[in-house]
Enzyme design. Structure first.
Site, PDB file in Angstrom:
ATOM      1  N   HIS A  21      54.382  93.691  17.553  1.00  0.00           N
ATOM      2  CA  HIS A  21      53.794  93.337  16.252  1.00  0.00           C
ATOM      3  C   HIS A  21      54.876  93.110  15.190  1.00  0.00           C
ATOM      4  O   HIS A  21      54.879  92.077  14.498  1.00  0.00           O
ATOM      5  CB  HIS A  21      52.855  94.458  15.797  1.00  0.00           C
ATOM      6  CG  HIS A  21      52.173  94.181  14.501  1.00  0.00           C
ATOM      7  ND1 HIS A  21      50.946  93.549  14.428  1.00  0.00           N
ATOM      8  CD2 HIS A  21      52.547  94.435  13.212  1.00  0.00           C
ATOM      9  CE1 HIS A  21      50.595  93.425  13.159  1.00  0.00           C
ATOM     10  NE2 HIS A  21      51.547  93.957  12.401  1.00  0.00           N
ATOM     11  N   GLU A  22      55.790  94.060  15.086  1.00  0.00           N
ATOM     12  CA  GLU A  22      56.833  93.950  14.064  1.00  0.00           C
ATOM     13  C   GLU A  22      57.813  92.820  14.372  1.00  0.00           C
ATOM     14  O   GLU A  22      58.352  92.195  13.456  1.00  0.00           O
ATOM     15  CB  GLU A  22      57.582  95.276  13.918  1.00  0.00           C
ATOM     16  CG  GLU A  22      56.717  96.436  13.435  1.00  0.00           C
ATOM     17  CD  GLU A  22      56.019  96.144  12.118  1.00  0.00           C
ATOM     18  OE1 GLU A  22      56.569  95.374  11.305  1.00  0.00           O
ATOM     19  OE2 GLU A  22      54.918  96.674  11.901  1.00  0.00           O
ATOM     20  N   HIS A  25      56.564  89.657  12.797  1.00  0.00           N
ATOM     21  CA  HIS A  25      56.956  89.542  11.383  1.00  0.00           C
ATOM     22  C   HIS A  25      58.440  89.189  11.256  1.00  0.00           C
ATOM     23  O   HIS A  25      58.825  88.329  10.461  1.00  0.00           O
ATOM     24  CB  HIS A  25      56.702  90.870  10.660  1.00  0.00           C
ATOM     25  CG  HIS A  25      55.263  91.228  10.507  1.00  0.00           C
ATOM     26  ND1 HIS A  25      54.312  90.356  10.018  1.00  0.00           N
ATOM     27  CD2 HIS A  25      54.594  92.393  10.760  1.00  0.00           C
ATOM     28  CE1 HIS A  25      53.132  90.950   9.973  1.00  0.00           C
ATOM     29  NE2 HIS A  25      53.279  92.188  10.425  1.00  0.00           N
TER      30      HIS A  25
END
Length: 443
Positions: A21-22, A25
């Protein structure tokens, strides 16, 4: 040992999914020319770190229950004039939206990849053959019969019970759900219609198909003991492997009835057959390390015939297609369930927290790597969707603010955002505490 196994599996799953997920980003920020100060897996004290050539610190922190990407941002720090073009807040609404949505998008991509690997490797499963139909159930009213195999639901192929469970759950409230079946090992197709207008079910207690009265073909449990745990109440009572547990009338005691007696936590008598002789024994349950009542025995299972077993395995491109379809089904199911929770059709008692996730991680990892990967794909989809929820502290909330900025032509005021963040944080904390409370009730 089971606690440590579940904890270890949980940490691995969370670490991988948070990293994915990170990284979404992080990757999008780099593509948009945004300077990233830190990429951290976990919160709290840093226990490991490394700095790359761009000055980004990659860190692993003490508490492995999340993670974050810290970007250069003029709203939180003084940005040198020469770096203003690299600040997050200096980028266009479209670029900032791309950075925000890239995290959840990475979770969906991971789920597709995980299912692609699963279908390439092959996943053993049981054919969706019906063993029995519960009298007066919705399935009985639709004239669905035993010993038939479910082929499709509203035109979507159903090769295993997991797919059937997901599809039926997404049909909750629909008046006409078309099911195609055929007698097992027959080419004759039958069409049946389920009316699910007023149907609801509790996913914590039963599957969607069982709630409709459809009982799957599964291995038979015999009340012949295949395992007696050392130093357990059963061993102390003198039970042995091969003993047969009977009712008072000397017929076999169903396993579920035996479990219900154990769960009462009180001493109870049983009849035991061994080498043609029958005698009485008294069992006194004790609590195991998970706090549940147990006596320390396992029953024998009659292996399911090979004709009822299959393996979901495909080629490279078809596996990718199946992965996309499965991820889509999971996403739709998650949205449907969220909708039912918001409307009150499903109780909030169905919310699960980290303890339930840890137990699921441990159980799936114990079965095998393929099942653990499938579990991670499921959690990844849920993580992606939940982060898109329009709550200010989540990615979805950031997207709402950016949409308002695009419409108004100027950012939402810092004061309004601050108030919204506090409300969002309070709501999220309340949901987390409630989910944890549900977890403890299930222990």
């Amino acid at each position: 040992m089971s606690f440590l196994w579940s904890l270890g599996s949980f940490i691995i799953a969370i670490a991988v999914l948070v990293s994915v997920h990170e990284y979404g980003h992080f990757w999008a920020a780099r593509k948009c020319g945004i300077k990233v100060h830190r990429f951290s897996i976990g919160f709290g004290k840093v226990i490991w770190k490394r700095i790359d050539k761009y000055g980004t610190e990659f860190a692993v922190s003490m508490i492995p229950l999340g993670g974050y990407v810290k970007m250069l941002d003029g709203r939180n720090e003084v940005v040198p004039a020469e770096q203003k073009s690299q600040a997050f807040d200096s980028k266009s609404v479209l670029q900032r939206s791309f950075v925000i949505i890239a995290g959840p998008l990475a979770n969906f991509i991971f789920a597709i990849f995980a299912y692609w690997v699963i279908y390439l490797y092959g996943m053993p499963t049981v054919k969706p053959v019906i063993e029995s139909i519960t009298p007066n159930s919705i399935a009985a009213q639709a004239h669905i019969e035993p010993n038939t195999q479910i082929l499709t639901i509203d035109g979507e192929e159903t090769q295993d019970w997991e797919t059937i469970n997901m599809l039926l759950a997404t049909k909750m409230g629909e008046p006409n759900v078309e099911i195609s079946l055929s007698p097992f090992n027959s080419n004759i197709e039958q069409q049946r219609t389920l009316n699910l207008t007023n149907w609801t079910f509790d996913p914590e207690k039963e599957s969607a198909f069982e709630a409709l009265g459809i009982m799957p073909m599964r291995p038979k449990i015999e009340m012949v003991l295949s395992k007696v745990v050392q130093n357990s109440p059963a061993e102390k009572a003198g039970l042995q492997i091969g003993d047969k547990i009977l009712k008072e009338n000397l017929t076999a005691l169903p396993w579920q009835d035996f479990i219900k007696q154990v769960e009462q936590g009180e001493s109870f008598s049983i009849k035991v057959e061994r080498n043609g002789e029958t005698f009485d024994k008294v069992l006194t349950p004790v609590r195991n390390q998970n706090g549940k009542w147990f006596v320390g025995v396992s029953p024998a299972l009659t292996k399911l015939a090979d004709e009822y077993r299959t393996e979901l395995k495909y080629g490279i491109l078809e596996s990718l297609q199946k992965g996309i379809e499965k991820t889509g089904q999971l996403s739709l199911l998650t949205l449907k369930i969220l909708g039912k929770l918001l409307t009150g059709d499903l109780s909030l008692n169905n919310l699960s927290g980290p303890i339930s996730i840890a137990k699921g991680a441990g159980a799936s990892a114990n079965i095998g790597l393929v099942y653990f990967l499938s579990f991670m794909a499921l959690i990844s989809v849920n993580l992606g969707i939940m982060n898109l929820f329009p709550l200010p502290v989540l990615d979805g909330g950031h997207l709402v603010f950016l949409t308002m900025e695009a419409v108004k032509g100027k950012p939402v005021s810092e004061r309004v955002q601050s108030i919204c963040y506090r409300i969002g944080a309070a709501l999220l904390l309340s949901l987390t505490v409630f989910a944890l409370f549900n977890d403890f009730l299930r222990l």
